[in-house]
Design a protein around this motif. Structure first.
Motif, PDB file in Angstrom:
ATOM      1  N   ILE A   1      21.434   2.575   2.500  1.00 32.88           N
ATOM      2  CA  ILE A   1      21.372   1.895   1.205  1.00 32.88           C
ATOM      3  C   ILE A   1      21.728   2.900   0.118  1.00 32.88           C
ATOM      4  O   ILE A   1      21.273   4.042   0.136  1.00 32.88           O
ATOM      5  CB  ILE A   1      19.952   1.359   0.929  1.00 32.88           C
ATOM      6  N   SER A   2      22.502   2.477  -0.852  1.00 34.03           N
ATOM      7  CA  SER A   2      22.771   3.327  -2.005  1.00 34.03           C
ATOM      8  C   SER A   2      21.476   3.493  -2.814  1.00 34.03           C
ATOM      9  O   SER A   2      20.816   2.492  -3.145  1.00 34.03           O
ATOM     10  CB  SER A   2      23.840   2.695  -2.898  1.00 34.03           C
ATOM     11  N   PRO A   3      21.100   4.724  -3.132  1.00 36.00           N
ATOM     12  CA  PRO A   3      19.884   4.931  -3.942  1.00 36.00           C
ATOM     13  C   PRO A   3      19.903   4.169  -5.265  1.00 36.00           C
ATOM     14  O   PRO A   3      18.848   3.840  -5.805  1.00 36.00           O
ATOM     15  CB  PRO A   3      19.880   6.452  -4.177  1.00 36.00           C
ATOM     16  N   SER A   4      21.087   3.868  -5.771  1.00 38.92           N
ATOM     17  CA  SER A   4      21.188   3.153  -7.046  1.00 38.92           C
ATOM     18  C   SER A   4      20.674   1.712  -6.937  1.00 38.92           C
ATOM     19  O   SER A   4      20.409   1.077  -7.959  1.00 38.92           O
ATOM     20  CB  SER A   4      22.632   3.149  -7.538  1.00 38.92           C
ATOM     21  N   LYS A   5      20.554   1.197  -5.705  1.00 43.60           N
ATOM     22  CA  LYS A   5      20.066  -0.178  -5.512  1.00 43.60           C
ATOM     23  C   LYS A   5      18.550  -0.236  -5.326  1.00 43.60           C
ATOM     24  O   LYS A   5      17.989  -1.307  -5.149  1.00 43.60           O
ATOM     25  CB  LYS A   5      20.743  -0.807  -4.283  1.00 43.60           C
ATOM     26  N   ILE A   6      17.891   0.933  -5.366  1.00 46.18           N
ATOM     27  CA  ILE A   6      16.451   0.992  -5.106  1.00 46.18           C
ATOM     28  C   ILE A   6      15.700   1.257  -6.399  1.00 46.18           C
ATOM     29  O   ILE A   6      16.041   2.161  -7.170  1.00 46.18           O
ATOM     30  CB  ILE A   6      16.132   2.094  -4.082  1.00 46.18           C
ATOM     31  N   GLU A   7      14.664   0.475  -6.629  1.00 46.19           N
ATOM     32  CA  GLU A   7      13.819   0.620  -7.808  1.00 46.19           C
ATOM     33  C   GLU A   7      12.384   0.859  -7.351  1.00 46.19           C
ATOM     34  O   GLU A   7      11.859   0.115  -6.536  1.00 46.19           O
ATOM     35  CB  GLU A   7      13.893  -0.651  -8.660  1.00 46.19           C
ATOM     36  N   VAL A   8      11.767   1.912  -7.844  1.00 48.20           N
ATOM     37  CA  VAL A   8      10.394   2.244  -7.460  1.00 48.20           C
ATOM     38  C   VAL A   8       9.421   1.578  -8.426  1.00 48.20           C
ATOM     39  O   VAL A   8       9.466   1.817  -9.635  1.00 48.20           O
ATOM     40  CB  VAL A   8      10.167   3.768  -7.448  1.00 48.20           C
ATOM     41  N   ILE A   9       8.581   0.712  -7.885  1.00 46.74           N
ATOM     42  CA  ILE A   9       7.467   0.142  -8.636  1.00 46.74           C
ATOM     43  C   ILE A   9       6.234   0.340  -7.766  1.00 46.74           C
ATOM     44  O   ILE A   9       6.109  -0.254  -6.692  1.00 46.74           O
ATOM     45  CB  ILE A   9       7.660  -1.354  -8.944  1.00 46.74           C
ATOM     46  N   HIS A  10       5.335   1.200  -8.212  1.00 48.49           N
ATOM     47  CA  HIS A  10       4.166   1.521  -7.408  1.00 48.49           C
ATOM     48  C   HIS A  10       3.240   0.322  -7.267  1.00 48.49           C
ATOM     49  O   HIS A  10       3.233  -0.572  -8.115  1.00 48.49           O
ATOM     50  CB  HIS A  10       3.380   2.676  -8.045  1.00 48.49           C
ATOM     51  N   ARG A  11       2.481   0.337  -6.200  1.00 45.29           N
ATOM     52  CA  ARG A  11       1.434  -0.671  -6.060  1.00 45.29           C
ATOM     53  C   ARG A  11       0.366  -0.446  -7.116  1.00 45.29           C
ATOM     54  O   ARG A  11       0.280   0.625  -7.729  1.00 45.29           O
ATOM     55  CB  ARG A  11       0.838  -0.603  -4.651  1.00 45.29           C
ATOM     56  N   ALA A  12      -0.463  -1.459  -7.306  1.00 47.34           N
ATOM     57  CA  ALA A  12      -1.398  -1.415  -8.430  1.00 47.34           C
ATOM     58  C   ALA A  12      -2.708  -2.098  -8.061  1.00 47.34           C
ATOM     59  O   ALA A  12      -2.820  -2.770  -7.031  1.00 47.34           O
ATOM     60  CB  ALA A  12      -0.772  -2.103  -9.644  1.00 47.34           C
ATOM     61  N   ARG A  13      -3.682  -1.911  -8.929  1.00 49.79           N
ATOM     62  CA  ARG A  13      -4.989  -2.541  -8.769  1.00 49.79           C
ATOM     63  C   ARG A  13      -5.467  -3.074 -10.116  1.00 49.79           C
ATOM     64  O   ARG A  13      -5.038  -2.610 -11.172  1.00 49.79           O
ATOM     65  CB  ARG A  13      -6.003  -1.545  -8.226  1.00 49.79           C
ATOM     66  N   ASP A  14      -6.364  -4.045 -10.065  1.00 52.94           N
ATOM     67  CA  ASP A  14      -6.923  -4.665 -11.265  1.00 52.94           C
ATOM     68  C   ASP A  14      -8.096  -3.823 -11.763  1.00 52.94           C
ATOM     69  O   ASP A  14      -9.143  -3.755 -11.120  1.00 52.94           O
ATOM     70  CB  ASP A  14      -7.382  -6.085 -10.946  1.00 52.94           C
ATOM     71  N   ALA A  15      -7.915  -3.189 -12.903  1.00 52.35           N
ATOM     72  CA  ALA A  15      -8.949  -2.300 -13.439  1.00 52.35           C
ATOM     73  C   ALA A  15     -10.245  -3.051 -13.716  1.00 52.35           C
ATOM     74  O   ALA A  15     -11.345  -2.499 -13.563  1.00 52.35           O
ATOM     75  CB  ALA A  15      -8.442  -1.628 -14.720  1.00 52.35           C
TER      76      ALA A  15
END
Length: 377
Positions: free
Chosen positions: A162-176
């Motif tokens: 996969i081209s790195p340009s097609k990858i977007e990093v969105i971290h997992r999260a939690r409800d504060a």
């Protein structure tokens, strides 16, 4: 914005729980959320329904061709603006069906796959390479890849070409709001309910009892700390898994029945973290490690094995131990337990959580990604 999220099942694993966690925030932001799944596991189904999601079981879809046909039919019925796939079978069926329907598709990269770890776990090489080939072939249908960490994104870019340009990093999260905050009153209340006095040092492990979680190293470290006379209790909160029997045997072998307790699945993990003197996160591999950001949120000190992804997620807000080294783990836990709690350092960890790992941050970035993919398709 009508979204169809496809996932293998609604079991209570990391990917499924993360979907249930973010669902209310997506709905609040105007997403009409539909969730399709193929295996009849519904651990998080009620949470998704409570969030306002619509569930579409495709349980009689049989083999892969049948799954593609069923998914194609669902896409034609719902006419979503975008399809989002998570986990292997949903990726293959969802990407193919979306391409046939000319619907934009996003796929999540949640783990490092097709490497030495899977071979060591006993997966036949021929089977592994065949699965990788199918993954690579369908990856060309994907408009955008979502990676839960930079580490996973980099590894999978190489393995799926996969081209790195097609990858977007969105971290997992939690409800504060659900996790709450640290307070001395909360700590005292939970410790009292657990029967743990002020002189006892509480070490917490969290996760399903699988070989991946490395709890055998925690038991070995506990045995060493016990021999040194340190007053400790070790609580392990998580569902039974493939390592449960072996872990129970190790506890018995080291005569730690009064020290180490397997709590099973718990709904009060945040409370346990507030009560704990340290979280021992002994995973041998992870795609992200959602437990550690929960610890950040409630200001629980963290000792963990030095996985690249945990260094990415935690930065300076943990003490790292050489991977799989039980003696080093014991020594680091001892040092951490003997050291006075540092409120300022722990508060900085909570600020990192609030800036980077809350549901609000994750949901906003996710919806923005959906909009850009829809506009650019």
């Amino acid at each position: 914005m009508r979204l169809l999220h496809l996932i293998d099942s609604l079991a209570g694993g990391g990917a499924e729980s993360s979907l249930a966690e973010i669902a209310p925030a997506l709905v609040r932001r105007g997403v009409e959320l539909h969730v399709g799944f193929y295996v009849d596991r519904r651990d998080v189904a009620e949470r998704l329904l409570d969030a306002g999601a619509h569930l579409w079981p495709m349980l009689d879809s049989g083999g892969r061709r049948q799954r593609v046909a069923a998914t194609r039919g669902l896409i034609r019925e719902l006419r979503p603006l975008v399809v989002h796939t998570t986990l292997y079978e949903a990726d293959i069926a969802g990407r193919t069906a979306a391409a046939l329907c000319r619907t934009p598709v996003i796929s999540s990269l949640v783990n490092e796959m097709y490497g030495k770890r899977q071979i060591a776990a006993g997966v036949p090489v021929a089977k592994l390479r065949a699965a990788q080939a199918v993954d690579m072939a369908t990856a060309r249908f994907v408009d955008r890849f979502h990676a839960v960490s930079q580490t996973v994104g980099s590894v999978m870019a190489s393995r799926l070409h996969i081209s790195p340009s097609k990858i977007e990093v969105i971290h997992r999260a939690r409800d504060a709001r659900l996790l709450g905050e640290y307070s001395e009153e909360r700590r005292a209340r939970v410790r009292q309910s657990l029967g743990i006095d002020d002189d006892t040092q509480l070490i917490l492990g969290v996760g399903r009892v699988e070989p991946q979680k490395g709890f055998s190293h925690l038991v070995e470290a506990a045995a060493e700390l016990e021999q040194q006379g340190l007053p400790i209790r070790v609580l392990i909160a998580g569902r039974d898994g493939n390592a449960s029997q072996r872990l129970s045997q190790a506890i018995e072998q080291h005569r730690l029945g009064d020290v180490v307790t397997l709590l099973g699945r718990r709904e009060d993990v945040a409370d346990l973290m507030v009560a704990a003197d340290v979280l021992a996160f002994t995973s041998l591999w992870e795609g992200f490690g959602g437990t550690v950001i929960e610890a950040l949120a409630v200001e629980c000190p963290i000792v963990c094995f030095a996985l690249p992804v945990l260094r990415e997620v935690l930065g300076e807000h943990a003490v790292f131990v050489p991977l799989g080294n039980s003696q080093a783990l014991a020594a680091t836990l001892e040092t951490t337990l003997r050291r006075k709690r540092d409120p300022q350092s722990l508060e900085r960890g909570r600020r990192l959580f609030l800036e980077r790992y809350t549901i609000e941050v994750c949901a906003e970035r996710t919806v923005d990604m959906y909009r850009r993919v829809i506009a650019g398709h």
